[in-house]
Scaffold this active site. Structure first.
Site, mmCIF file in Angstrom:
data_model
loop_
_atom_site.group_PDB
_atom_site.id
_atom_site.type_symbol
_atom_site.label_atom_id
_atom_site.label_comp_id
_atom_site.label_asym_id
_atom_site.label_seq_id
_atom_site.Cartn_x
_atom_site.Cartn_y
_atom_site.Cartn_z
ATOM 1 N N TYR A 62 9.929 5.309 17.607
ATOM 2 C CA TYR A 62 10.602 5.385 16.303
ATOM 3 C C TYR A 62 12.019 4.814 16.391
ATOM 4 O O TYR A 62 12.648 4.848 17.459
ATOM 5 C CB TYR A 62 10.708 6.838 15.841
ATOM 6 C CG TYR A 62 9.381 7.507 15.615
ATOM 7 C CD1 TYR A 62 8.615 7.228 14.487
ATOM 8 C CD2 TYR A 62 8.887 8.426 16.537
ATOM 9 C CE1 TYR A 62 7.391 7.849 14.282
ATOM 10 C CE2 TYR A 62 7.669 9.059 16.343
ATOM 11 C CZ TYR A 62 6.921 8.764 15.209
ATOM 12 O OH TYR A 62 5.720 9.366 15.012
ATOM 13 N N ASP A 89 20.944 40.200 38.316
ATOM 14 C CA ASP A 89 20.085 39.771 37.223
ATOM 15 C C ASP A 89 20.263 38.244 37.180
ATOM 16 O O ASP A 89 21.395 37.747 37.294
ATOM 17 C CB ASP A 89 20.566 40.399 35.911
ATOM 18 C CG ASP A 89 19.634 40.088 34.750
ATOM 19 O OD1 ASP A 89 19.056 41.025 34.194
ATOM 20 O OD2 ASP A 89 19.506 38.892 34.387
ATOM 21 N N SER A 90 19.185 37.492 36.993
ATOM 22 C CA SER A 90 19.324 36.035 37.145
ATOM 23 C C SER A 90 20.164 35.405 36.036
ATOM 24 O O SER A 90 20.559 34.247 36.144
ATOM 25 C CB SER A 90 17.963 35.351 37.274
ATOM 26 O OG SER A 90 17.282 35.336 36.050
ATOM 27 N N LYS A 125 9.551 29.146 32.321
ATOM 28 C CA LYS A 125 9.192 30.474 31.798
ATOM 29 C C LYS A 125 8.764 30.316 30.349
ATOM 30 O O LYS A 125 9.565 29.890 29.507
ATOM 31 C CB LYS A 125 10.368 31.447 31.916
ATOM 32 C CG LYS A 125 9.992 32.877 31.530
ATOM 33 C CD LYS A 125 11.094 33.883 31.825
ATOM 34 C CE LYS A 125 10.645 35.284 31.421
ATOM 35 N NZ LYS A 125 11.673 36.308 31.625
ATOM 36 N N THR A 174 13.347 36.372 36.746
ATOM 37 C CA THR A 174 12.510 35.341 36.121
ATOM 38 C C THR A 174 13.267 34.517 35.065
ATOM 39 O O THR A 174 12.872 33.399 34.760
ATOM 40 C CB THR A 174 11.271 35.963 35.453
ATOM 41 O OG1 THR A 174 11.693 36.863 34.428
ATOM 42 C CG2 THR A 174 10.411 36.692 36.457
ATOM 43 N N ASP A 175 14.342 35.078 34.516
ATOM 44 C CA ASP A 175 14.973 34.411 33.366
ATOM 45 C C ASP A 175 15.519 33.016 33.694
ATOM 46 O O ASP A 175 15.404 32.102 32.885
ATOM 47 C CB ASP A 175 16.102 35.285 32.791
ATOM 48 C CG ASP A 175 15.549 36.533 32.120
ATOM 49 O OD1 ASP A 175 14.331 36.579 31.865
ATOM 50 O OD2 ASP A 175 16.336 37.463 31.854
#
Ligand code: ASP
Length: 331
Positions: A278, A54-55, A157, A86-87
């Site tokens: 600013y 899992d990423s 993402k 994808t994470d």
């Protein structure tokens, strides 16, 4: 002659299966071979597993090893596709853009929101797009997702569930697929600026924080006390930070003088920082903070890790950070 493409699997939803503890990457590249053959068209594909994660479990050492693998086999293939969760995909694609700067072939990272085993998944379409781009002979690091191709260091993402999960931030898409086929906007592909030389070192002493009303300056003091060398701050709007009730900028000043490299970007997804407008931004520029301009957060953070992995020299860090390395920054 048909193009030879290497597909490297690192895991993610595309290769996932449902287990007792939830969805996890469980298919090897060989389990996906039939589907990948179906979308590869005329190209001649070779496949290999790099890892099956899992990423969320991908770390900088994985980026470095992946860059090494891609560098080692770059002369044997016309293009390379990387399958990735994808994470954290945009962090990987950003870092690979730096580590593989000036690579002479397309390296295309893709993933999906549903497993390739699901008949209604986006997985096959994304792989088709990635393989097609990898065969395009257009060099660079790209992300292919939902019928579009983005520069690796501009992708982010932006949706957690939809198939249209990625956007190219502050930069045009490199290619789109429609009923006219794949249309590549070659003018938007950054030119190679020199010969390829693998640069896969990084610093793990880099931290990222997001500004919020009430943030206390002791937070950044403790980050510096832990030995961090670089800090990326997602500030407000075009790059503002507090200096009144809690003199956050005053504390940053001391830390910068002590050797901490500070980069300031924005929490806004689009259009970037402009800190000379600013007082809340100008003061930070005056004490030596660098600004991220229109870089994505992923590109700004990984650029800091990459540069601090190469040098400790303050003026080299400043010079390097202000250069557009791989198309990640417009100014
Ligand atoms: N949790 C998954 C991952 O990043 C999500 C995905 O691949 O879409 O590995």
């Amino acid at each position: 002659m048909s193009k030879k493409i290497l597909i490297i699997n690192t895991g993610g939803t595309l290769s996932s299966v449902m287990k007792r503890n939830g969805l996890l990457p469980g298919l090897s590249i060989y389990d996906m071979q039939k589907e990948l053959q179906m979308v590869s068209g005329e190209t001649n594909i070779e496949i290999e597993d790099f890892c099956s994660l899992d990423s969320a479990n991908i770390f900088p050492e994985d980026w470095s090893a992946l860059a090494q693998r891609i560098s080692d086999c770059r002369n044997d293939y016309d293009g390379i596709v990387v399958i990735h969760g994808t994470d954290t995909l945009a962090y990987t694609s950003s870092m690979l853009s730096y580590m593989l700067r000036n690579i002479g072939i397309p390296v295309v990272i893709t993933g999906s929101q549903l497993s390739i085993t699901n008949p209604v998944a986006d997985a096959m379409e994304n792989c088709r797009c990635a393989i097609h781009m990898a065969a395009s002979q257009i060099p660079g690091v790209f992300v292919a997702f939902n019928r579009k191709v983005m520069l690796g260091c501009r992708a982010s993402k932006v949706r957690s569930l939809s198939f249209d999960a990625f956007e190219s931030i502050n930069y045009p898409n490199i290619a789109t697929i429609s009923s006219l086929g794949m249309k590549i906007d070659t003018a938007s592909v950054p030119e190679r600026t020199g010969i390829f030389k693998l640069a896969n070192t990084y610093s793990d002493k880099v931290c990222m924080i997001k500004m919020f009303p009430g943030i206390h300056r002791s937070l950044i003091e403790s980050i510096a006390a832990q030995g961090y060398k670089g800090l990326y701050i997602e500030a407000y709007g075009i790059g503002g930070m507090p200096f009144l009730k809690h003199d956050f900028i005053g504390t940053l000043d001391k830390l910068i003088q002590g050797g901490l490299t500070v980069v300031v970007g924005t929490q806004c997804r689009y259009e970037g920082s402009k800190m000379d407008v600013y007082e809340t931004g100008k003061r930070a520029l005056e004490i030596g903070a660098l600004q991220a301009h229109d870089m994505t957060g992923e590109a700004a953070l990984t650029k800091l890790m990459w540069i601090l992995g190469m040098t400790d020299d303050i003026s080299e860090i400043r010079d390097y950070y202000s250069i557009n390395v791989a198309g990640e920054m417009s100014c």
